[in-house]
Design a protein around this motif. Structure first.
Motif, mmCIF file in Angstrom:
data_model
loop_
_atom_site.group_PDB
_atom_site.id
_atom_site.type_symbol
_atom_site.label_atom_id
_atom_site.label_comp_id
_atom_site.label_asym_id
_atom_site.label_seq_id
_atom_site.Cartn_x
_atom_site.Cartn_y
_atom_site.Cartn_z
ATOM 1 N N LEU A 21 5.159 29.688 48.771
ATOM 2 C CA LEU A 21 6.331 30.175 48.040
ATOM 3 C C LEU A 21 5.927 30.763 46.689
ATOM 4 C CD1 LEU A 21 9.386 30.525 47.773
ATOM 5 C CD2 LEU A 21 9.477 28.195 46.861
ATOM 6 N N ALA A 22 4.982 30.105 46.001
ATOM 7 C CA ALA A 22 4.527 30.589 44.698
ATOM 8 C C ALA A 22 3.833 31.944 44.827
ATOM 9 C CB ALA A 22 3.596 29.568 44.055
ATOM 10 N N VAL A 23 2.955 32.089 45.807
ATOM 11 C CA VAL A 23 2.255 33.357 46.031
ATOM 12 C C VAL A 23 3.256 34.460 46.369
ATOM 13 C CG1 VAL A 23 0.665 34.560 47.587
ATOM 14 C CG2 VAL A 23 0.043 32.326 46.656
ATOM 15 N N SER A 24 4.234 34.143 47.183
ATOM 16 C CA SER A 24 5.258 35.112 47.542
ATOM 17 C C SER A 24 6.042 35.571 46.313
ATOM 18 C CB SER A 24 6.204 34.502 48.571
ATOM 19 O OG SER A 24 7.288 35.339 48.822
ATOM 20 N N GLY A 25 6.401 34.620 45.453
ATOM 21 C CA GLY A 25 7.143 34.959 44.234
ATOM 22 C C GLY A 25 6.358 35.844 43.291
ATOM 23 N N ILE A 26 5.066 35.536 43.108
ATOM 24 C CA ILE A 26 4.213 36.352 42.225
ATOM 25 C C ILE A 26 3.995 37.729 42.828
ATOM 26 C CG2 ILE A 26 1.849 36.589 41.340
ATOM 27 C CD1 ILE A 26 3.579 34.703 39.680
ATOM 28 N N ALA A 27 3.730 37.795 44.128
ATOM 29 C CA ALA A 27 3.496 39.082 44.783
ATOM 30 C C ALA A 27 4.712 39.994 44.637
ATOM 31 C CB ALA A 27 3.168 38.863 46.257
ATOM 32 N N LYS A 28 5.893 39.409 44.771
ATOM 33 C CA LYS A 28 7.125 40.198 44.665
ATOM 34 C C LYS A 28 7.411 40.613 43.217
ATOM 35 C CE LYS A 28 11.959 40.026 46.041
ATOM 36 N NZ LYS A 28 12.992 39.216 46.670
ATOM 37 N N LYS A 43 0.387 20.678 41.362
ATOM 38 C CA LYS A 43 0.798 19.339 40.938
ATOM 39 C C LYS A 43 2.221 19.094 41.415
ATOM 40 C CE LYS A 43 1.329 16.437 36.863
ATOM 41 N NZ LYS A 43 0.741 15.226 37.284
ATOM 42 N N TYR A 44 2.478 17.867 41.860
ATOM 43 C CA TYR A 44 3.824 17.480 42.267
ATOM 44 C C TYR A 44 4.328 16.435 41.283
ATOM 45 C CZ TYR A 44 7.734 15.692 44.938
ATOM 46 O OH TYR A 44 8.985 15.314 45.325
ATOM 47 N N HIS A 45 5.513 16.653 40.734
ATOM 48 C CA HIS A 45 6.127 15.717 39.791
ATOM 49 C C HIS A 45 7.037 14.789 40.583
ATOM 50 C CE1 HIS A 45 8.636 14.250 36.505
ATOM 51 N NE2 HIS A 45 7.613 14.553 35.735
ATOM 52 N N ASP A 46 6.624 13.528 40.726
ATOM 53 C CA ASP A 46 7.360 12.572 41.561
ATOM 54 C C ASP A 46 8.789 12.321 41.095
ATOM 55 O OD1 ASP A 46 5.341 12.020 43.454
ATOM 56 O OD2 ASP A 46 4.333 10.723 42.009
ATOM 57 N N ASP A 47 8.986 12.174 39.793
ATOM 58 C CA ASP A 47 10.315 11.844 39.282
ATOM 59 C C ASP A 47 11.306 12.999 39.425
ATOM 60 O OD1 ASP A 47 9.453 9.300 38.591
ATOM 61 O OD2 ASP A 47 8.910 9.895 36.551
ATOM 62 N N ALA A 48 10.863 14.208 39.103
ATOM 63 C CA ALA A 48 11.755 15.369 39.149
ATOM 64 C C ALA A 48 11.825 15.995 40.536
ATOM 65 C CB ALA A 48 11.307 16.416 38.134
ATOM 66 N N GLY A 49 10.802 15.775 41.363
ATOM 67 C CA GLY A 49 10.776 16.399 42.681
ATOM 68 C C GLY A 49 10.427 17.863 42.624
ATOM 69 N N ASP A 50 9.654 18.260 41.623
ATOM 70 C CA ASP A 50 9.274 19.660 41.446
ATOM 71 C C ASP A 50 7.788 19.855 41.737
ATOM 72 O OD1 ASP A 50 11.834 20.253 40.599
ATOM 73 O OD2 ASP A 50 11.329 20.240 38.472
ATOM 74 N N TRP A 51 7.467 21.025 42.251
ATOM 75 C CA TRP A 51 6.080 21.438 42.429
ATOM 76 C C TRP A 51 5.729 22.388 41.289
ATOM 77 C CZ3 TRP A 51 2.250 19.888 45.470
ATOM 78 C CH2 TRP A 51 2.544 19.199 46.636
ATOM 79 N N TYR A 52 4.506 22.294 40.812
ATOM 80 C CA TYR A 52 3.954 23.220 39.828
ATOM 81 C C TYR A 52 2.684 23.809 40.427
ATOM 82 C CZ TYR A 52 7.067 20.908 36.560
ATOM 83 O OH TYR A 52 8.179 20.394 35.940
ATOM 84 N N VAL A 53 2.598 25.124 40.482
ATOM 85 C CA VAL A 53 1.432 25.793 41.040
ATOM 86 C C VAL A 53 0.945 26.813 40.023
ATOM 87 C CG1 VAL A 53 0.551 27.233 42.924
ATOM 88 C CG2 VAL A 53 2.284 25.506 43.396
ATOM 89 N N ALA A 54 -0.354 26.726 39.679
ATOM 90 C CA ALA A 54 -0.974 27.694 38.773
ATOM 91 C C ALA A 54 -1.717 28.716 39.628
ATOM 92 C CB ALA A 54 -1.921 27.000 37.818
ATOM 93 N N LEU A 55 -1.428 29.988 39.395
ATOM 94 C CA LEU A 55 -2.041 31.076 40.150
ATOM 95 C C LEU A 55 -2.705 32.063 39.201
ATOM 96 C CD1 LEU A 55 0.845 31.887 42.677
ATOM 97 C CD2 LEU A 55 -1.182 30.487 43.082
ATOM 98 N N GLY A 56 -3.729 32.740 39.685
ATOM 99 C CA GLY A 56 -4.407 33.767 38.906
ATOM 100 C C GLY A 56 -4.603 35.026 39.730
ATOM 101 N N TRP A 57 -4.504 36.179 39.076
ATOM 102 C CA TRP A 57 -4.710 37.477 39.722
ATOM 103 C C TRP A 57 -4.964 38.517 38.644
ATOM 104 C CZ3 TRP A 57 -0.236 35.544 38.161
ATOM 105 C CH2 TRP A 57 0.675 36.377 37.543
ATOM 106 N N ASN A 58 -5.862 39.449 38.881
ATOM 107 C CA ASN A 58 -6.120 40.586 37.981
ATOM 108 C C ASN A 58 -6.131 40.206 36.500
ATOM 109 O OD1 ASN A 58 -6.107 42.142 40.284
ATOM 110 N ND2 ASN A 58 -4.018 42.833 40.009
ATOM 111 N N GLU A 59 -6.902 39.219 36.115
ATOM 112 C CA GLU A 59 -7.017 38.774 34.720
ATOM 113 C C GLU A 59 -5.734 38.142 34.172
ATOM 114 O OE1 GLU A 59 -10.017 38.930 33.170
ATOM 115 O OE2 GLU A 59 -10.806 39.838 34.992
ATOM 116 N N LYS A 60 -4.754 37.889 35.008
ATOM 117 C CA LYS A 60 -3.505 37.243 34.585
ATOM 118 C C LYS A 60 -3.405 35.874 35.232
ATOM 119 C CE LYS A 60 -0.760 41.390 33.925
ATOM 120 N NZ LYS A 60 0.506 42.047 34.221
#
Length: 79
Positions: A21-28, A43-60
């Protein structure tokens, strides 16, 4: 009466689902080919139920926050 968040089935149950989902969002959003995007950290935050994904592409780099129950991206923060 609707079930509480603890009783609902998560749509993003696995790390690979969150990364996809994260890759799809960045690509779009940045008009980047998905195969050029690199996963840096997850990283998954157990209390909030959120996923955090760090992505890199083209120096960004960006951190993508997603709600695992709704299966949606809630925030994209470029770093």
């Amino acid at each position: 009466m609707s079930p509480g968040i603890g009783l609902m089935k998560r749509r993003l149950e696995k790390e690979k689902d969150a990364i996809a989902l994260a890759v799809s969002g960045i690509a779009k959003k940045y008009d980047v080919a998905p195969d050029t995007i690199e996963t840096l950290e997850t990283k998954y935050h157990d209390d909030a139920g959120d996923w955090y994904v760090a992505l890199g592409w083209n120096e960004k780099k960006a951190i993508i926050q997603m709600d695992s129950v709704q299966g949606t991206i809630t925030e994209i923060k470029e770093i």
